[in-house]
Design an enzyme around this catalytic site. Structure first.
Site, PDB file in Angstrom:
ATOM      1  N   ILE A   1      31.806 115.033  67.860  1.00  0.00           N
ATOM      2  CA  ILE A   1      32.885 114.314  68.528  1.00  0.00           C
ATOM      3  C   ILE A   1      32.734 112.868  68.098  1.00  0.00           C
ATOM      4  O   ILE A   1      31.747 112.216  68.438  1.00  0.00           O
ATOM      5  CB  ILE A   1      32.752 114.474  70.051  1.00  0.00           C
ATOM      6  CG1 ILE A   1      32.986 115.935  70.385  1.00  0.00           C
ATOM      7  CG2 ILE A   1      33.685 113.544  70.783  1.00  0.00           C
ATOM      8  CD1 ILE A   1      33.242 116.227  71.815  1.00  0.00           C
TER       9      ILE A   1
ATOM     10  N   ASN B   1      31.477 106.331  66.136  1.00  0.00           N
ATOM     11  CA  ASN B   1      30.984 106.678  64.795  1.00  0.00           C
ATOM     12  C   ASN B   1      29.762 105.848  64.393  1.00  0.00           C
ATOM     13  O   ASN B   1      29.397 105.794  63.233  1.00  0.00           O
ATOM     14  CB  ASN B   1      32.092 106.508  63.741  1.00  0.00           C
ATOM     15  CG  ASN B   1      31.758 107.229  62.446  1.00  0.00           C
ATOM     16  OD1 ASN B   1      31.308 108.366  62.469  1.00  0.00           O
ATOM     17  ND2 ASN B   1      31.945 106.560  61.323  1.00  0.00           N
ATOM     18  N   THR B   2      29.119 105.215  65.340  1.00  0.00           N
ATOM     19  CA  THR B   2      27.963 104.382  64.970  1.00  0.00           C
ATOM     20  C   THR B   2      26.683 105.203  64.850  1.00  0.00           C
ATOM     21  O   THR B   2      25.663 104.700  64.402  1.00  0.00           O
ATOM     22  CB  THR B   2      27.731 103.249  65.994  1.00  0.00           C
ATOM     23  OG1 THR B   2      27.380 103.837  67.246  1.00  0.00           O
ATOM     24  CG2 THR B   2      28.949 102.378  66.155  1.00  0.00           C
ATOM     25  N   GLU B   3      26.772 106.451  65.278  1.00  0.00           N
ATOM     26  CA  GLU B   3      25.633 107.354  65.099  1.00  0.00           C
ATOM     27  C   GLU B   3      25.997 108.369  64.011  1.00  0.00           C
ATOM     28  O   GLU B   3      25.247 108.583  63.060  1.00  0.00           O
ATOM     29  CB  GLU B   3      25.347 108.044  66.450  1.00  0.00           C
ATOM     30  CG  GLU B   3      24.686 109.395  66.390  1.00  0.00           C
ATOM     31  CD  GLU B   3      23.195 109.317  66.212  1.00  0.00           C
ATOM     32  OE1 GLU B   3      22.658 108.207  66.333  1.00  0.00           O
ATOM     33  OE2 GLU B   3      22.583 110.354  65.947  1.00  0.00           O
TER      34      GLU B   3
ATOM     35  N   ASP C   1      18.236 101.972  74.111  1.00  0.00           N
ATOM     36  CA  ASP C   1      17.956 100.929  75.093  1.00  0.00           C
ATOM     37  C   ASP C   1      18.523 101.264  76.466  1.00  0.00           C
ATOM     38  O   ASP C   1      18.139 100.655  77.459  1.00  0.00           O
ATOM     39  CB  ASP C   1      18.583  99.599  74.629  1.00  0.00           C
ATOM     40  CG  ASP C   1      17.768  98.965  73.531  1.00  0.00           C
ATOM     41  OD1 ASP C   1      16.541  99.123  73.539  1.00  0.00           O
ATOM     42  OD2 ASP C   1      18.361  98.312  72.655  1.00  0.00           O
TER      43      ASP C   1
ATOM     44  N   ALA D   1      21.550  84.068  46.112  1.00  0.00           N
ATOM     45  CA  ALA D   1      20.698  84.490  44.990  1.00  0.00           C
ATOM     46  C   ALA D   1      19.224  84.259  45.328  1.00  0.00           C
ATOM     47  O   ALA D   1      18.417  85.175  45.287  1.00  0.00           O
ATOM     48  CB  ALA D   1      21.088  83.737  43.732  1.00  0.00           C
ATOM     49  N   PHE D   2      18.850  83.012  45.618  1.00  0.00           N
ATOM     50  CA  PHE D   2      17.507  82.639  46.086  1.00  0.00           C
ATOM     51  C   PHE D   2      16.394  83.018  45.110  1.00  0.00           C
ATOM     52  O   PHE D   2      15.259  83.269  45.515  1.00  0.00           O
ATOM     53  CB  PHE D   2      17.232  83.245  47.472  1.00  0.00           C
ATOM     54  CG  PHE D   2      18.411  83.173  48.410  1.00  0.00           C
ATOM     55  CD1 PHE D   2      18.894  81.940  48.800  1.00  0.00           C
ATOM     56  CD2 PHE D   2      19.059  84.317  48.846  1.00  0.00           C
ATOM     57  CE1 PHE D   2      20.005  81.849  49.633  1.00  0.00           C
ATOM     58  CE2 PHE D   2      20.171  84.243  49.675  1.00  0.00           C
ATOM     59  CZ  PHE D   2      20.637  83.008  50.070  1.00  0.00           C
TER      60      PHE D   2
ATOM     61  N   SER E   1      15.257  74.046  41.982  1.00  0.00           N
ATOM     62  CA  SER E   1      15.875  72.871  42.625  1.00  0.00           C
ATOM     63  C   SER E   1      16.419  71.878  41.604  1.00  0.00           C
ATOM     64  O   SER E   1      16.633  70.712  41.916  1.00  0.00           O
ATOM     65  CB  SER E   1      14.871  72.129  43.534  1.00  0.00           C
ATOM     66  OG  SER E   1      14.280  72.996  44.458  1.00  0.00           O
TER      67      SER E   1
ATOM     68  N   GLU F   1      14.822  74.080  47.349  1.00  0.00           N
ATOM     69  CA  GLU F   1      13.746  74.984  47.759  1.00  0.00           C
ATOM     70  C   GLU F   1      12.801  74.404  48.806  1.00  0.00           C
ATOM     71  O   GLU F   1      12.141  75.148  49.534  1.00  0.00           O
ATOM     72  CB  GLU F   1      12.893  75.337  46.528  1.00  0.00           C
ATOM     73  CG  GLU F   1      13.633  76.079  45.457  1.00  0.00           C
ATOM     74  CD  GLU F   1      12.841  76.060  44.159  1.00  0.00           C
ATOM     75  OE1 GLU F   1      12.767  74.996  43.514  1.00  0.00           O
ATOM     76  OE2 GLU F   1      12.272  77.096  43.812  1.00  0.00           O
TER      77      GLU F   1
END
Ligand SMILES: Cc1cc2nc3c(=O)[nH]c(=O)nc-3n(C[C@H](O)[C@H](O)[C@H](O)COP(=O)(O)OP(=O)(O)OC[C@H]3O[C@@H](n4cnc5c(N)ncnc54)[C@H](O)[C@@H]3O)c2cc1C
Ligand code: FES
Ligand code: FES
EC number: 1.2.3.1
Length: 1336
Positions: free
Chosen positions: A266, A270-272, A369, A804-805, A1087, A1267
């Site tokens: 059912i 739809n989060t499960e 929870d 990106a980092f 940097s 950085e």
């Protein structure tokens, strides 16, 4: 019996006011796909596909025929099947506002408050705030924070995003300290603006903001109202390629359907169901969705309790409970209040608006929870089936899925009944998670106790725990045995012993953290005990003694506050020409496009004719021989065009040690073995799962640094620097300490996963690639090698990328080569978008590091000698490990002058995916080791750490350990200002006072200094080029070799060009970076972007201005356009390249000396935290950062970099935890199991000051700040250390201890040793294989 295809209905819904009629609605298609690929509304982004990141947030509006009201709520489009949308109106970011028509105030303010950097999260942020405003046009700051809890941003650090939202709050004022309700100028703290220094605090001008006018919002389509009110609604059915969706419109129909298709889920929120299909490959031929069925939506309040319809979303449940709590006497609402507490932090607002009570109760996740509280509150479930209605107790048997309490597959939950609590009945919910909001609990609990009236004699006790086993479990035997006992310390002690005996978490349990979870079981019980005792005392203080004053703070969890703070920077010189934008906080060039969703990322590009989608098949073994690859089943999947393997690589499959497609053997889990190209991604993915690879394991399998050392497995030779005479110095010191620090890795978690569009051309073997990268030249190089063609045939185009980092320096080259091979083999364009899980698995991240130190010092804290060794876990190929280990060694002194210093470092080769560049490039790892040993020295000398830091800090013009001269004056200034302006001493005393009064909560403060290197020790890495064209209408196109990653590089380049050409910014355009326009460009990292491309653009502009001078001199009063027109007629070239040769750096590793870096950035940061010793949670109360920016070209962008890096660093050092199995399998592959900070983690008070200094070597005397902020995040780690140390001292543990990184709640809790940690069962490590292991 399957329903027949011919019955398929039309799916009708609205998107942005336009009616959508989908005749072939496929139940397997979600809204995100439909928006992006079918309707071509690409503003809504894919970030994770599982509801965990919020990038795909849109607003759904529905008309309720019962209340005649329209409900607007946020949803994550990736979890909404389109079939759920019948009769709904969807609003996407495009429907909110557009540059082409009118931008919405939400979009405008998010952009102008600098709430976007890369912009990938921005549409989701806009939609979350927009939806809130549709429901609450004048929200409170708390509502803004709550609305943003489900949206991740990896760039900004959230502060400016929250601030943009707060501009809509009524109590909002011009002052940026608005959250405190006080003007920043009236702060008691000494946080003032020193007018002498001409400091500014205004990063934007709120007078420019358009007002919010709710009457301007689109009207809900009347057709949908008619549809909702239609009395003749009938069952709907949608038939897809493989599945059928049925929407019943009466309860009888629903019951009939569930009888006919008992196995059909059912689908409500739809989060499960959605994540199970997507991530666990569940398949359901039929779905039944009674969403909107009136019988499932009601609240029925009686004298005894309340019955709530199963269809209520958790957000509606929240509203209903709030209403009941406001109506009923307090003693009746204990269960409701416990539920409300957990509802506030359960997932994010989007999921709470989708997930339903019925879905939650039925799916019974082990981490639930709500179910433990419902069970403790004696809730019952009302179910219906063909056999009629019945009630099932929502108790331990139901939650544990006992056969006798089974929900039959044909039964439907109609509602949940929750009885009122009574006077002598206490119900509470308790919970601990890695992150305060939007994170599954590590352990949670629902507990209730009923006393004999007027006594503290236990009549009934119930305890339910989540996340301790495969289901929520009841500690029923413990509870049974305690009936009749008094609520006192002896009972508690017995209860702890009993519950630990009853709930057993095996040592190798899935999820790990076994000892921590065991400790939490009793720590939460203790909290429950205290809370009940406190309440009993409130009821009858005479009879029931109160809990000790020192225990009071154990009662409450940390509140979620709305962050606030001040940002300070130098004001622009009043004599600077008004047109000159340099030094002004100019908004990011693409900010408005980010917030309207009109900024185009690679996967937003329209389909290319004939394009194919690529899915990867990756190795499941860490080290094995490939015996066979059987692709026959995959090739048989409809739509599959080809399977590509190493055999298909026309050129080199191994370029500089990086293997494109695994050949003969695999060297890590996650290595690409083959790819599947198909007409849709769904087909490619389905087929990829069908490729069968047989392996034979090879020895050795090396996963950790320890194992690498044992096997002598290295990627590099040792790098070393040394000064003074270390051995000799050790002989004359008062004390020597030795230790080890483990620092785990980090996932980049850029919001846009790696994306590539590779288009083979028909002529001359040319190929074009569009991708998000920091290094297009590298992609070009790898593609050329893989295809065996000259680089001149390859065009790599990079417009922007969603963060990106460092993660997009080398990896796009590998993925580019993989895609290019597929494109050449199939002869068709290839769209290769990594799913989040694949991206996290394949591309790896920051190097884990092991630091071993030996430090000699005097009793006054002066360090005389240090001998340190560093090992990094490089993974299976070289990648950037050599450079990282060089940086580790060179940066290893941080801000401290240790006269006799030896540092050695080596990169280990292991069978993990190859680690790569990451913001800070080794410095965030190594500097933590330095701070750790300095802190250990302080502890040994009984001195405050800040004093030992100050004693050993560089004070005057000095030479580094590798003999580079530098002037640490800005370091001293940042340090001093940081201590002063943060009121460090006063707050430290206050924290000590707090700690004396509180046993279970402790506060800690730490201040850290920083000397950060900019640039590269190899001179040619510091070069850059640009190309500037002036067109005949006077407009200017600036192109350069740097990549726009969100840091605002292009914006700064516009500022540079505007100043140099003396024309308004509006004349200047920047489009994209490509190997065609600027060849051989070096990576945008370290940097250095503004430094080198700023100089190159400046150079080009100056060349052009020099050419124009004769024309200008002849007509000094002329306009720019006139000069350009004239120049053209005089045949003056209006186009030129600009070039910056680069800083002349060098490093001689033989001599161990050099001028390795062009300059240094200095800074200091102070953080204060409060730690919950019982759970390991911490709250960041305040952070002050003083960053030496020299002259900031754009303070808004620079502050954005500092704040964003700080939050990323804080994540690294506290909650971001990668989990690897002992076999080298990365478990953490989604936002569900890898927690980056959210809006709730950022400091409650966050002050950032850009400190002025001089840096003549760099453009306009600026400094690169991309950085440096990362390491500032470690101030949180050391503040936690300080708090934990206070707890340990109070418990009589005085020995120096080490807090490794990340200081997760687990580590914090287990380091705060107490009676509970002493009580838990411990396992003999030699008797089991743990679920996960440390790899540093
Ligand atoms: C990103 C994310 C974060 C989350 N975080 C948390 C968290 O922190 N804490 C927490 O507790 N939970 C969390 N959850 C889980 C969430 O609470 C549940 O997924 C949700 O409550 C399920 O409700 P639903 O309506 O979406 O169920 P669906 O997915 O629609 O259905 C779930 C199951 O219930 C059955 N079902 C639904 N309604 C009925 C009914 N009326 N009668 C009979 N059977 C029914 C379905 O057949 C299906 O088997 C999170 C989920 C996501 C996606
Ligand atoms: S993509 Fe939908 S929540 Fe991440
Ligand atoms: S701006 Fe938020 S993820 Fe980049």
């Amino acid at each position: 019996m399957m329903p027949s295809l011919s019955n398929s209905d039309e799916l009708i819904f609205f998107v942005n006011g336009r009616k959508v009629i989908e005749k072939n609605a496929d139940p397997e298609v979600n809204l995100l796909f439909y928006l992006r690929k079918v309707l071509r509304l690409t503003g809504t982004k894919y970030g994770c596909g599982g509801g965990g990141c919020g990038a795909c947030t849109v607003m759904v509006s529905r008309y309720d025929p019962k209340t005649k009201k329209i409900h607007h709520f946020p949803v994550t489009a990736c979890l909404v099947p389109i079939c759920l949308l019948y009769g709904a109106a969807v609003t996407t970011v495009e429907g909110v506002g557009s540059i082409r028509t009118r931008i919405h105030p939400v979009q405008e303010r998010l952009a102008k408050c600098h709430g976007t950097q890369c912009g990938f999260c921005s549409p989701g942020m806009v939609m979350s705030i927009y939806t809130l405003l549709r429901n609450h046009p004048e929200p409170t700051p708390a509502q803004i924070t709550e609305a943003l809890g489900g949206n991740l941003c990896r760039c900004t650090g959230y502060r400016p995003i929250v601030e943009s939202g707060k501009t809509f709050c009524v109590e909002s004022t011009v002052c940026q300290m608005k959250g405190s309700g006080k003007c920043c100028m009236d702060q008691d703290e000494k946080f003032f603006v020193d007018r002498q220094e001409k400091m500014c605090t205004k990063l934007y001008n709120e007078d420019e903001f358009q007002p919010l006018d709710p009457s301007q919002e689109p009207i809900f389509p009347s057709e949908l109202i008619r549809m909702a009110e239609d009395p003749n609604k009938r069952r709907l059915m949608f038939q897809g390629e493989r599945t059928t969706w049925i929407t019943p419109v009466t309860l009888n129909d629903l019951v009939e359907l569930k009888t006919s298709f008992p196995k059909a889920p059912i689908v409500m929120g739809n989060t499960e169901v959605g994540p199970r299909i997507k991530f666990r490959d569940e398949f359901h031929p039929v779905f039944i969705s009674p969403l909107g069925l009136p019988e499932l939506y009601f609240v029925d309040s009686t004298d005894d309790g309340v019955t709530i319809g199963a269809g209520y979303s958790l957000a509606q449940l929240n509203d209903a409970l709030h209403f009941i709590v406001s109506e009923q006497p307090k003693e009746k609402t204990k269960t409701y209040r416990a539920l409300l507490k957990h509802l506030r932090t359960l997932a994010g607002a989007q999921i709470r608006n989708m997930a339903t009570l019925g879905g939650h109760v039925v799916s019974r996740p082990n981490y639930s929870d709500l179910n433990p509280i419902l069970a403790a509150g004696n809730a019952t479930i009302n179910v219906i089936s063909k056999e009629g209605e019945r009630q099932i107790p929502l108790d331990g048997h139901f939650l544990e899925r006992s056969p006798e309490a089974r929900l039959k597959s044909e039964e439907i939950v109609l509602s949940v009944y929750i009885p009122h609590s009574t006077q002598w009945h206490f119900v509470l919910g308790l919970r601990m998670a890695q992150r305060q909001e939007n994170a599954f609990a590590v352990v949670n609990a629902g507990m209730s106790v009923k006393f004999e009236d007027g006594t503290d004699t236990i009549k009934d006790l119930q305890m339910f725990y989540g996340s301790v086993g495969p289901t929520v479990v009841s500690a029923r035997q413990t509870c049974q045995q305690l009936i009749g006992r008094q609520w006192d310390d002896q009972m508690l002690s017995d209860a702890c012993r009993l519950v630990l005996g009853e709930i057993y978490i095996p040592p190798a349990a899935e999820g790990g953290m076994v000892e921590y979870r065991r400790t939490l079981i009793i720590s939460l019980l203790f909290k429950f005990y205290l809370k009940v005792r406190r309440r009993l005392n409130k009821m009858d203080p005479q009879k029931f003694p109160d809990i000790p004053e020192k225990f009071m703070s154990a009662l409450e969890d940390f509140p979620i506050e709305t962050p606030r703070g001040i940002q300070m920077f130098q004001c622009v010189d009043p004599y600077q020409p008004p047109q000159d934008p340099v030094g002004h906080p100019i908004m990011h060039q693409s900010a408005i496009k980010h917030t309207t969703g009109e900024a185009v990322f690679v996967d937003d590009m329209p389909p290319v004719a004939q394009e194919l989608f690529l899915a990867v098949v990756t190795s499941t073994r860490a080290h094995a021989k490939i015996m066979a690859i059987d692709a026959s089943e995959a090739l048989a999947v409809p739509g599959v065009v080809d399977v590509i393997t190493a055999e298909d690589v026309p050129g080199d499959n191994n370029h500089h040690g990086e293997v494109f497609y695994a050949q003969d053997e695999v060297i890590c889990v996650g290595q690409i073995v083959c790819t599947v190209a198909a007409d849709t991604y769904a087909h490619a993915r389905e087929a990829a799962k069908k490729v069968k690879i047989t392996y034979e394991d090879l020895e050795p399998r090396i996963i950790t640094i320890e194992q690498a050392l044992k096997h002598n497995s290295f990627l590099t030779v040792e790098k070393k620097i040394e000064q003074g005479n270390v051995e000799q110095a050790f002989k004359y010191v008062d004390q020597i300490i030795e230790g080890e620090v483990h620092m785990e890795g980090q996932e980049h978690f850029y919001m846009e996963t790696q994306t590539i569009l590779a288009i083979p051309k028909e002529e001359d073997k040319e190929i074009v690639l569009h991708l998000g990268t920091q290094f297009p030249t590298h992609v070009q190089e790898f593609v050329a090698a893989a295809l065996n063609i000259p680089r001149s045939r390859i065009g790599c185009h990079m417009k922007r990328t969603g963060g990106a980092f460092g993660g997009k320096v080398t990896k796009p080259a590998l993925l580019g080569a993989v895609s290019a091979v597929a494109a050449i083999k199939t002869g068709r364009p290839i769209r290769f978008i990594l799913e989040r899980g694949d991206d996290m698995l394949i591309t790896a991240g920051r190097h884990p590091l092991l630091g071993k130190y030996k430090v000699g010092f005097m009793n006054n804290g002066v360090i005389k000698a240090a001998d340190v060794e560093y090992y990094i876990n490089g993974g299976c190929t070289p990648d950037e490990s050599e450079l990282v280990i060089e940086f580790v060694v060179l940066k290893s002194e941080n801000a401290y002058n240790i006269p006799n210093f030896r540092c050695r470092g080596r990169a280990c080769r292991t069978n993990l995916p190859s680690n790569t560049a990451f913001r800070g490039f080794g410095f965030p790892q190594v500097a933590v080791v330095v701070e750790t040993y300095i802190t250990a020295v302080a502890s040994q000398c009984n001195l405050p750490p800040e004093q030992v830091k100050e004693i050993n800090m560089y004070k005057r013009i000095s030479k580094t350990a590798y003999k580079q001269t530098f002037n640490p004056e800005p370091l001293r200034r940042c340090w001093k200002e940081c201590l002063e302006k943060s009121s460090f001493s006063a707050r430290k005393l206050a924290a000590e006072e707090f700690n004396k009064k509180n046993y279970w909560k402790k506060r800690g403060l730490a201040v850290i200094p920083m000397k950060f290197t900019i640039g590269m020790p190899t001179a040619y890495y510091n070069q850059g080029a640009a190309l500037v064209h002036i067109y005949l209408d006077g407009s200017v196109l600036v192109i350069h070799g740097g990549c726009e990653l969100g840091q605002g590089l292009h914006t700064k380049m516009i500022q540079v060009a505007s100043r140099e050409l003396n024309i308004p910014e509006s004349y200047i355009h920047l489009s994209e970076t490509s190997t065609i326009t600027v060849p051989n460009a070096i990576f945008t990292a370290g940097s250095l972007g503004t430094d080198i491309y700023g100089r190159a653009v400046q150079n080009a502009c100056q060349i052009l201005m020099a050419r124009l001078q004769p024309v200008i001199r002849k007509n000094p009063k002329g306009t720019w356009e006139e000069w350009i027109a004239k120049a053209f007629t005089e045949s003056i070239s209006l186009s030129t390249t600009g070039y910056f040769k680069g800083y002349q750096t060098n490093m001689d590793w033989e001599k161990e000396e050099g001028d390795a870096y062009p300059y240094y950035v200095y800074g200091a940061a102070c953080s204060e935290v409060e730690v919950d010793c019982l759970t390991g949670a911490h709250k960041l109360l305040r952070t002050d950062i003083f960053m030496d920016a020299a002259f900031s070209i754009n303070p808004a962008l620079d502050i954005g970099q500092v704040e964003g890096a700080f939050i990323q660093g804080m994540g690294l050092y506290t909650i971001e935890e990668l989990k690897y199995s002992p076999e080298g399998v990365l478990y953490s592959r989604s936002p569900d199991d890898y927690k980056i900070p959210t809006v709730t983690e950022i400091p409650e008070e966050f002050h950032v000051t850009l400190v002025r200094s001089r840096n003549p070597i760099a453009i306009y005397s600026s400094k690169g700040l991309g950085e440096a902020g990362m390491f500032m995040g470690s101030s949180v780690l050391f503040a936690i250390y300080d708090a934990v140390a206070a707890a340990r001292r109070e418990r009589g543990l005085t020995k120096t201890f080490t807090l490794h990184s990340p200081a997760t709640p687990e580590l914090i809790r287990m380091t705060c040793v107490d009676q509970f940690t002493d009580m838990i069962p411990r396992d003999d490590a030699s008797t089991f294989t743990p679920w996960s292991i440390r790899v540093s």
